[in-house]
Design an enzyme around this catalytic site. Structure first.
Site, PDB file in Angstrom:
ATOM      1  N   THR A   1       0.852  -1.195   0.000  1.00  0.00           N
ATOM      2  CA  THR A   1       0.000   0.000   0.000  1.00  0.00           C
ATOM      3  C   THR A   1       0.886   1.242   0.000  1.00  0.00           C
ATOM      4  O   THR A   1       1.788   1.366   0.842  1.00  0.00           O
ATOM      5  CB  THR A   1      -0.888  -0.008   1.259  1.00  0.00           C
ATOM      6  N   ARG A  42      -6.126  -6.922  -0.490  1.00  0.00           N
ATOM      7  CA  ARG A  42      -7.345  -6.516   0.213  1.00  0.00           C
ATOM      8  C   ARG A  42      -7.806  -7.556   1.215  1.00  0.00           C
ATOM      9  O   ARG A  42      -8.952  -7.530   1.659  1.00  0.00           O
ATOM     10  CB  ARG A  42      -8.470  -6.314  -0.807  1.00  0.00           C
ATOM     11  N   LYS A  54      -7.250   1.788  -3.016  1.00  0.00           N
ATOM     12  CA  LYS A  54      -6.877   1.017  -1.817  1.00  0.00           C
ATOM     13  C   LYS A  54      -6.927   1.906  -0.567  1.00  0.00           C
ATOM     14  O   LYS A  54      -7.454   1.511   0.481  1.00  0.00           O
ATOM     15  CB  LYS A  54      -5.462   0.455  -2.009  1.00  0.00           C
ATOM     16  N   ARG A  76     -13.358   2.914   6.076  1.00  0.00           N
ATOM     17  CA  ARG A  76     -13.630   2.124   7.285  1.00  0.00           C
ATOM     18  C   ARG A  76     -13.203   2.903   8.532  1.00  0.00           C
ATOM     19  O   ARG A  76     -13.918   2.927   9.532  1.00  0.00           O
ATOM     20  CB  ARG A  76     -12.889   0.780   7.195  1.00  0.00           C
ATOM     21  N   HIS A  94     -32.590   0.978   9.409  1.00  0.00           N
ATOM     22  CA  HIS A  94     -32.838   1.806   8.215  1.00  0.00           C
ATOM     23  C   HIS A  94     -32.139   1.138   7.024  1.00  0.00           C
ATOM     24  O   HIS A  94     -30.994   0.692   7.145  1.00  0.00           O
ATOM     25  CB  HIS A  94     -32.259   3.213   8.464  1.00  0.00           C
ATOM     26  N   GLY A 142      -6.700  -0.576  15.494  1.00  0.00           N
ATOM     27  CA  GLY A 142      -5.322  -1.031  15.337  1.00  0.00           C
ATOM     28  C   GLY A 142      -5.127  -1.702  13.994  1.00  0.00           C
ATOM     29  O   GLY A 142      -5.960  -1.593  13.097  1.00  0.00           O
ATOM     30  N   CYS A 200      -3.044  -1.438   8.762  1.00  0.00           N
ATOM     31  CA  CYS A 200      -3.615  -0.772   7.585  1.00  0.00           C
ATOM     32  C   CYS A 200      -4.512   0.398   7.950  1.00  0.00           C
ATOM     33  O   CYS A 200      -4.250   1.531   7.562  1.00  0.00           O
ATOM     34  CB  CYS A 200      -4.437  -1.772   6.774  1.00  0.00           C
ATOM     35  N   ARG A 230      -0.015  -5.520  15.948  1.00  0.00           N
ATOM     36  CA  ARG A 230       0.487  -4.293  15.305  1.00  0.00           C
ATOM     37  C   ARG A 230      -0.493  -3.128  15.494  1.00  0.00           C
ATOM     38  O   ARG A 230      -1.672  -3.263  15.223  1.00  0.00           O
ATOM     39  CB  ARG A 230       0.745  -4.535  13.815  1.00  0.00           C
TER      40      ARG A 230
HETATM   41  N1  SAJ Z   1     -12.902  -2.013  14.492  1.00  0.00           N
HETATM   42  C1  SAJ Z   1     -13.773  -1.324  15.320  1.00  0.00           C
HETATM   43  N2  SAJ Z   1     -15.101  -1.301  15.005  1.00  0.00           N
HETATM   44  C2  SAJ Z   1     -15.588  -1.931  13.905  1.00  0.00           C
HETATM   45  C3  SAJ Z   1     -14.698  -2.629  13.053  1.00  0.00           C
HETATM   46  C4  SAJ Z   1     -13.365  -2.647  13.375  1.00  0.00           C
HETATM   47  O1  SAJ Z   1     -13.367  -0.725  16.331  1.00  0.00           O
HETATM   48  O2  SAJ Z   1     -16.805  -1.878  13.699  1.00  0.00           O
HETATM   49  C5  SAJ Z   1     -11.469  -2.039  14.796  1.00  0.00           C
HETATM   50  C6  SAJ Z   1     -10.891  -3.442  14.969  1.00  0.00           C
HETATM   51  O3  SAJ Z   1     -11.065  -3.903  16.288  1.00  0.00           O
HETATM   52  C7  SAJ Z   1      -9.434  -3.212  14.619  1.00  0.00           C
HETATM   53  C8  SAJ Z   1      -9.505  -2.152  13.524  1.00  0.00           C
HETATM   54  O4  SAJ Z   1     -10.774  -1.545  13.659  1.00  0.00           O
HETATM   55  O5  SAJ Z   1      -8.717  -2.690  15.719  1.00  0.00           O
HETATM   56  C9  SAJ Z   1      -9.303  -2.652  12.114  1.00  0.00           C
HETATM   57  O6  SAJ Z   1      -9.910  -3.909  11.951  1.00  0.00           O
HETATM   58  P1  SAJ Z   1     -10.685  -4.354  10.633  1.00  0.00           P
HETATM   59  O7  SAJ Z   1     -11.204  -5.716  10.849  1.00  0.00           O
HETATM   60  O8  SAJ Z   1     -11.662  -3.311  10.265  1.00  0.00           O
HETATM   61  O9  SAJ Z   1      -9.595  -4.312   9.474  1.00  0.00           O
HETATM   62  P2  SAJ Z   1      -8.084  -4.889   9.253  1.00  0.00           P
HETATM   63  O10 SAJ Z   1      -7.115  -3.796   9.562  1.00  0.00           O
HETATM   64  O11 SAJ Z   1      -7.862  -6.180   9.940  1.00  0.00           O
HETATM   65  O12 SAJ Z   1      -8.100  -5.144   7.667  1.00  0.00           O
HETATM   66  C10 SAJ Z   1      -8.393  -4.057   6.801  1.00  0.00           C
HETATM   67  C11 SAJ Z   1      -9.465  -4.488   5.785  1.00  0.00           C
HETATM   68  N3  SAJ Z   1      -9.971  -3.320   5.075  1.00  0.00           N
HETATM   69  C12 SAJ Z   1     -11.280  -3.043   5.006  1.00  0.00           C
HETATM   70  O13 SAJ Z   1     -12.129  -3.735   5.513  1.00  0.00           O
HETATM   71  C13 SAJ Z   1     -11.659  -1.844   4.209  1.00  0.00           C
HETATM   72  C14 SAJ Z   1      -8.874  -5.491   4.810  1.00  0.00           C
HETATM   73  O14 SAJ Z   1      -9.801  -5.805   3.791  1.00  0.00           O
HETATM   74  C15 SAJ Z   1      -7.611  -4.898   4.171  1.00  0.00           C
HETATM   75  O15 SAJ Z   1      -7.006  -5.827   3.268  1.00  0.00           O
HETATM   76  C16 SAJ Z   1      -6.632  -4.640   5.284  1.00  0.00           C
HETATM   77  O16 SAJ Z   1      -7.205  -3.651   6.149  1.00  0.00           O
HETATM   78  C17 SAJ Z   1      -5.334  -4.159   4.666  1.00  0.00           C
HETATM   79  O17 SAJ Z   1      -4.372  -4.948   4.628  1.00  0.00           O
HETATM   80  O18 SAJ Z   1      -5.310  -3.047   4.116  1.00  0.00           O
END
Ligand code: SAJ
Length: 458
Positions: free
Chosen positions: A117, A149, A201, A208, A239, A252, A255, A318
């Site tokens: 990325t 992704r 990307k 998110r 809704h 965390g 990404c 991480r």
């Molecule tokens: N989290 C929340 N609330 C939520 C969802 C997540 O607090 O409703 C927190 C999680 O606990 C975590 C962080 O957000 O600490 C990120 O977790 P995640 O599951 O949303 O995502 P990652 O970092 O494990 O993976 C993301 C993904 N991107 C998206 O969903 C847009 C994945 O598809 C990507 O490939 C990855 O980043 C990456 O490598 O870029």
């Protein structure tokens, strides 16, 4: 038979290399870390991920690892692109190094794929010029940016099943990269140019992050109104065009906590993305604010953290919000103990579950591991029965039945403002006999218990 040289054997590079090898491609995996190369060539894996061991079994006859690239048809770069924490600017040194390592082996007709990325424009400004040091010009070699992704915990399914974006330098590059990925990708492939692929990307992860920040802000606003945000979110999500995500102790991972900065690093205008980052980064402070309020008046308080991984059911720490929470809590004078059955290595000692809770005053759930959902509160030998569920995963009735004071992040119960633990109140603020927060008498530290933090459930 096609030969691919994959540079970077981490969470993305290694599964990608093994998927190609398992689908009949000869793969040379390259990592600058001799320990990773040795580990793989001795038949071991440097990290765990569901399904990777059996994939390795299928791939190992066509995969071997080394520390230097060699001539190949395709070179795939999947190295880290960290964020410089001081400047919030991308550190592209690994990408630059990978491109320079490829250059001496690059031949006309080769395809170079960047999966790492990167900020928009990096392929044109940083990577391609370094590849051209080979004496072969872009156009004579093929080039594409194909961002990964896959989500940790489901990496293998998502690498094969998700749709992919392929951003080629030119038509030939895009078509060749598409054909290469079709070796194992079952999802739809969408074609574009390199800069758009880089931007897309970053948009995905920023989207998110901003949405999680909104959920975190809703949690704090709901509490100010005395409303349970979890009930409110469930109702709002009825809704047809609303999807509010889950609040939590912070964001965390390698990404989502980083990529929004890549998108904005050259911008002078954008505020929303940076504000969302700040909201998410402040959530450990908010959880500590709740803990401080619950622990007020308790002498030498000990906090017990369950979950230091950045999210549920994985061992990856991480950018985990746990780091900031622990540092803040220790700086404030709390004794902090940690337990995480999924995490093998952590800079602070990890304890067995039973030992971590024994004699502690407040249990805080920071990570939504499934195994925490079924903890039996009757078995917990705590000094004070306080629990903060920062992920809303516990069966709260079960805990209150066992005499616990339960606080869920965003549940709307009032938070008493309390001075930082250990701070003496200014003279005159408290009556002489009033209860006030008391700092631990001994210096705070992590207790040393079982080295890998695995333990039975209570
Ligand atoms: N989290 C929340 N609330 C939520 C969802 C997540 O607090 O409703 C927190 C999680 O606990 C975590 C962080 O957000 O600490 C990120 O977790 P995640 O599951 O949303 O995502 P990652 O970092 O494990 O993976 C993301 C993904 N991107 C998206 O969903 C847009 C994945 O598809 C990507 O490939 C990855 O980043 C990456 O490598 O870029």
């Amino acid at each position: 038979m096609m030969k691919i040289c994959v540079l970077g054997l981490g969470y993305i590079g290694l599964p990608t290399a093994l998927l190609f090898a398992a689908h009949g491609v000869n793969v040379v995996g390259v990592d600058v870390k001799q320990s990773v190369v040795d580990c793989l060539n001795h038949g071991n894996l440097p990290f765990s991920e569901p399904g990777i061991e059996s994939l390795y079994g299928e791939a190992k006859d066509r995969f071997f690892a080394r520390t230097e690239p060699e001539a190949a048809d395709v070179f795939l770069i999947a190295v880290p692109t960290p964020l410089d924490p001081a400047t919030k600017v991308s550190d592209l040194s690994y990408v630059k190094n990978a491109a320079e390592m490829i250059a001496p082996h690059l031949r006309e007709g080769n395809l170079i794929i960047l999966e790492s990325t990167v900020p928009p424009g990096t392929s044109e400004r940083v990577v391609i010029p370094r590849l051209e040091k080979s004496g072969v010009a872009a156009g004579e070699f093929l080039y594409a940016h194909c961002p990964e992704r896959a989500i940790p915990g489901r990496t293998l399914q998502e690498m094969a099943g998700n749709c992919r974006i392929i951003g080629g330098y030119d038509r030939d590059s895009t078509d060749r990269a598409t054909a290469v990925y079709q070796t194992f990708v079952r999802g739809q492939i969408y074609q574009t140019d390199t800069r758009t692929a880089e931007f897309v990307k970053l948009m995905e992860n920023t989207c998110r992050d901003v949405n999680i920040a909104l959920a975190n802000e809703f949690a704090q606003l709901a509490e100010e109104c005395g409303i349970n945000v979890w009930e409110a979110i469930t109702l709002a999500n009825k809704h047809p065009r609303v999807t509010v995500l889950n609040p939590g102790p912070g964001v965390g991972g390698h990404c989502i906590a980083i990529d929004p900065w890549f998108l904005t690093e050259n911008s002078t205008r954008c505020r929303m993305v940076a504000t969302a980052r700040e909201v998410n980064d402040s959530m450990p402070n908010y959880v500590l604010h709740i803990a401080r309020s619950m622990l007020a008046g308790i002498r030498n308080p000990t906090i017990c953290i369950f979950g230091v991984a950045y999210k549920g059911n994985i061992g990856d720490t991480r950018e985990s919000p746990a780091f900031k929470f622990i540092q803040l809590a220790e700086n404030e004078g709390y004794t902090v103990r940690c337990h995480d059955p999924h995490v093998k290595e952590f800079p602070h000692s990890l304890m067995d579950a039973t030992d971590a809770v024994a004699g502690s005053d407040c249990l805080i759930i920071l990570t939504d591991h499934d195994c925490f959902r079924t903890i039996d509160p009757a078995g917990l030998r705590m000094r004070t029965k306080l629990v903060i569920d920062a992920r809303n995963i516990l069966d709260h009735e079960k805990w209150t039945d066992q005499g616990f004071a339960v606080r869920v992040l965003g549940d709307g119960s009032p938070i008493q403002p309390v001075p930082l633990a250990g701070l003496m109140a200014p003279a005159g603020l408290y009556p002489a006999d009033a209860t006030r927060p008391v700092a631990p008498s001994s210096s705070p530290s992590f207790s040393l218990l079982s080295p890998n933090g695995r333990g039975g459930y209570l």
